[in-house]
Design a protein around this motif. Structure first.
Motif, short mmCIF file in Angstrom:
data_model
loop_
_atom_site.label_atom_id
_atom_site.label_comp_id
_atom_site.label_asym_id
_atom_site.label_seq_id
_atom_site.Cartn_x
_atom_site.Cartn_y
_atom_site.Cartn_z
N GLY A 72 0.77 -1.24 -0.06
CA GLY A 72 0.09 0.08 0.03
C GLY A 72 0.75 1.20 0.09
O GLY A 72 0.26 2.29 -0.56
N THR A 73 2.11 1.36 0.65
CA THR A 73 2.82 2.20 0.65
C THR A 73 3.27 2.80 -0.63
O THR A 73 3.52 3.91 -1.13
N ASP A 167 -5.78 8.10 0.30
CA ASP A 167 -5.41 7.10 0.99
C ASP A 167 -6.54 6.10 1.15
O ASP A 167 -7.06 6.55 2.14
N SER A 191 -4.35 -0.91 0.30
CA SER A 191 -3.56 -1.83 0.86
C SER A 191 -4.18 -3.46 1.02
O SER A 191 -5.33 -3.25 1.36
N LYS A 196 -5.43 -5.86 6.90
CA LYS A 196 -6.51 -5.21 6.03
C LYS A 196 -7.58 -6.63 5.95
O LYS A 196 -7.07 -7.45 5.80
C1 LIG Z 1 -1.98 -0.12 5.92
C2 LIG Z 1 -1.99 1.43 5.75
C3 LIG Z 1 -1.09 2.01 4.87
C4 LIG Z 1 0.23 1.11 4.37
O1 LIG Z 1 -0.03 -0.06 3.55
P1 LIG Z 1 0.93 -1.01 3.49
O2 LIG Z 1 0.38 -2.18 2.56
O3 LIG Z 1 1.10 -1.57 4.87
O4 LIG Z 1 2.13 -0.61 2.91
C5 LIG Z 1 -1.13 3.35 4.63
N1 LIG Z 1 -2.12 4.01 5.08
C6 LIG Z 1 -3.04 3.47 6.05
C7 LIG Z 1 -3.97 4.29 6.45
C8 LIG Z 1 -2.91 2.11 6.32
O5 LIG Z 1 -3.89 1.77 7.14
#
Ligand SMILES: *Cc1c(COP(=O)(O)O)cnc(C)c1O
Length: 379
Positions: A72-73, A167, A191, A196
């Motif tokens: 997700g990042t 996001d 993500s 999740k």
């Molecule tokens: C989980 C999350 C991320 C990061 O996602 P990853 O897949 O762990 O890199 C970014 N923003 C929010 C709000 C998240 O909950």
């Protein structure tokens, strides 16, 4: 209290109860899927499972383009970087650090904005005073699977010629009024981390209805010359592997079922926590994935601070989380001393998440609620 007397308490959990437990598919299904990868001898580089996931995720969210990546990042960084507009991005500090880290990796400068005290999200009113000639975009965070002040933000950004991105890492399967989250603004990032609702171990996706932005992000996703669809300034390796896509596809198939089970636990929490002074559970008005059981602890009303309650529950093996604490404006390298975000600071002090997920049944939820009620009674 010693461990022995804890165990005598009927509300003690033998196994720790975690926030955001992993939703796993049936092992046999995963085995079949992984065997397919071995038989095809095709492990990464835009394989058939990743292509299928791109298509199925776009279809689920009713968007033109879904571009799956390793996490997700990176989805956030590619979405922000794909705008190809250097400058400042207005972003909440009440979020996971990755939201803001991604902006830095994309070469953008974050400008922190406060959030609304009841929705916990940015609004056109909290964003507007921060717009300057250096602002190029606004990044909202659809916390807890809920849209931001979307219509007003879209209007504000249109009027100022700003990009609007989200996001939406919390928001697979969620709606904002009559539309699925995923198709708002210029694009959204998701993500598929293990915690999740839809899980590929690690994984992420960018969704957009903008064909040019999609081409740029697809190009940035891969360093391969053959995957060039647009002119971009910087490329990366963010390709999702076939093994990740195998998990994600099974998780996508299970999504409705996992959401339905989350909803039952959410309803049991709502009922079980009702009427406890100082405990306010965040209620979802739109279709949600019910992954986040969010509670505000008013220390005055409850007779104990959020942190004290957290510690007391921990002794019962109930492991809550205080997302988010501290706010990103208080974490290096973002520490901003000359900034006042009173609502964010209060939320960071008062909000916590209660355990939810596959390994819990309704009785477990009732037990947690009874424990919180007892803690209140015993002061
Ligand atoms: C989980 C999350 C991320 C990061 O996602 P990853 O897949 O762990 O890199 C970014 N923003 C929010 C709000 C998240 O909950």
């Amino acid at each position: 209290m010693t461990r022995k007397t804890q165990r005598d308490n009927p509300n003690f959990f033998e196994t720790p109860q975690h926030v955001a437990q992993v939703n796993l598919p049936a092992w046999e299904k995963l085995e079949t899927s992984i065997r397919g990868i071995f038989q095809r001898d095709y492990y990464t580089n835009h394989g058939p499972l990743v292509r299928e996931l791109d298509e199925r995720f776009a279809e689920l969210l009713n968007v033109e383009h879904a571009i799956c990546v390793v996490n997700g990042t990176l989805a956030l960084a590619l979405l922000a970087g794909g705008l190809e507009k250097p400058g400042e991005v207005i972003v909440p500090a009440f979020t996971f650090p990755a939201t803001v880290q991604a902006l830095l990796w994309a070469g953008l400068r974050p400008v922190f904005c406060d959030v609304d005290s009841s929705t916990h999200k940015i609004t056109a009113d909290t964003v507007a005073p921060l717009i300057t000639k250096n602002t190029v975009a606004v990044m909202g965070v659809t916390l807890w699977g809920e849209g931001c002040d979307t219509e007003n933000l879209e209007r504000l950004c249109n009027n100022h010629g700003l990009s609007l991105i989200f996001d939406s890492c919390h928001s697979v399967g969620c709606w904002h009024n009559d539309r699925r989250i995923g198709g708002f603004g210029d694009g959204e990032a998701f993500s598929f981390h293990a915690t999740k609702i839809m899980n590929a171990g690690e994984g992420g996706c960018i969704t957009t209805n903008d064909p040019d932005l999609a081409k740029r992000i697809k190009t940035m996703r891969s360093f391969h010359g053959s995957e060039t669809f647009a002119q971009v300034s910087l490329r990366f390796n963010a390709k999702m592997s076939e093994a990740q896509a195998a998990l994600a596809l099974l998780s996508l198939t299970d999504l409705e079922n996992n959401i339905a089970n989350n909803k039952l636990r959410y309803e049991a929490y709502s009922k079980g926590l009702q009427g406890i002074p100082g405990i306010n559970m965040h209620q979802y008005k739109n279709i949600n994935n019910y992954q986040y059981i969010v509670v505000m602890v008013d220390a005055g009303g409850f007779g104990m601070s959020r942190d004290k309650l957290l510690g007391t529950l921990k002794k019962q093996n109930i492991l809550c989380r205080r997302h988010f604490h501290p706010g990103v404006h208080r974490i290096d390298p973002f520490t901003a001393k000359d900034i006042s975000l009173p609502v964010t600071d209060r939320l960071c002090r008062e909000i916590m998440q209660l355990p939810n997920g596959q390994s819990m049944n309704i009785q477990d939820v009732e037990k947690i609620c009874a424990t919180i009620r007892e803690i209140y009674k015993n002061g």
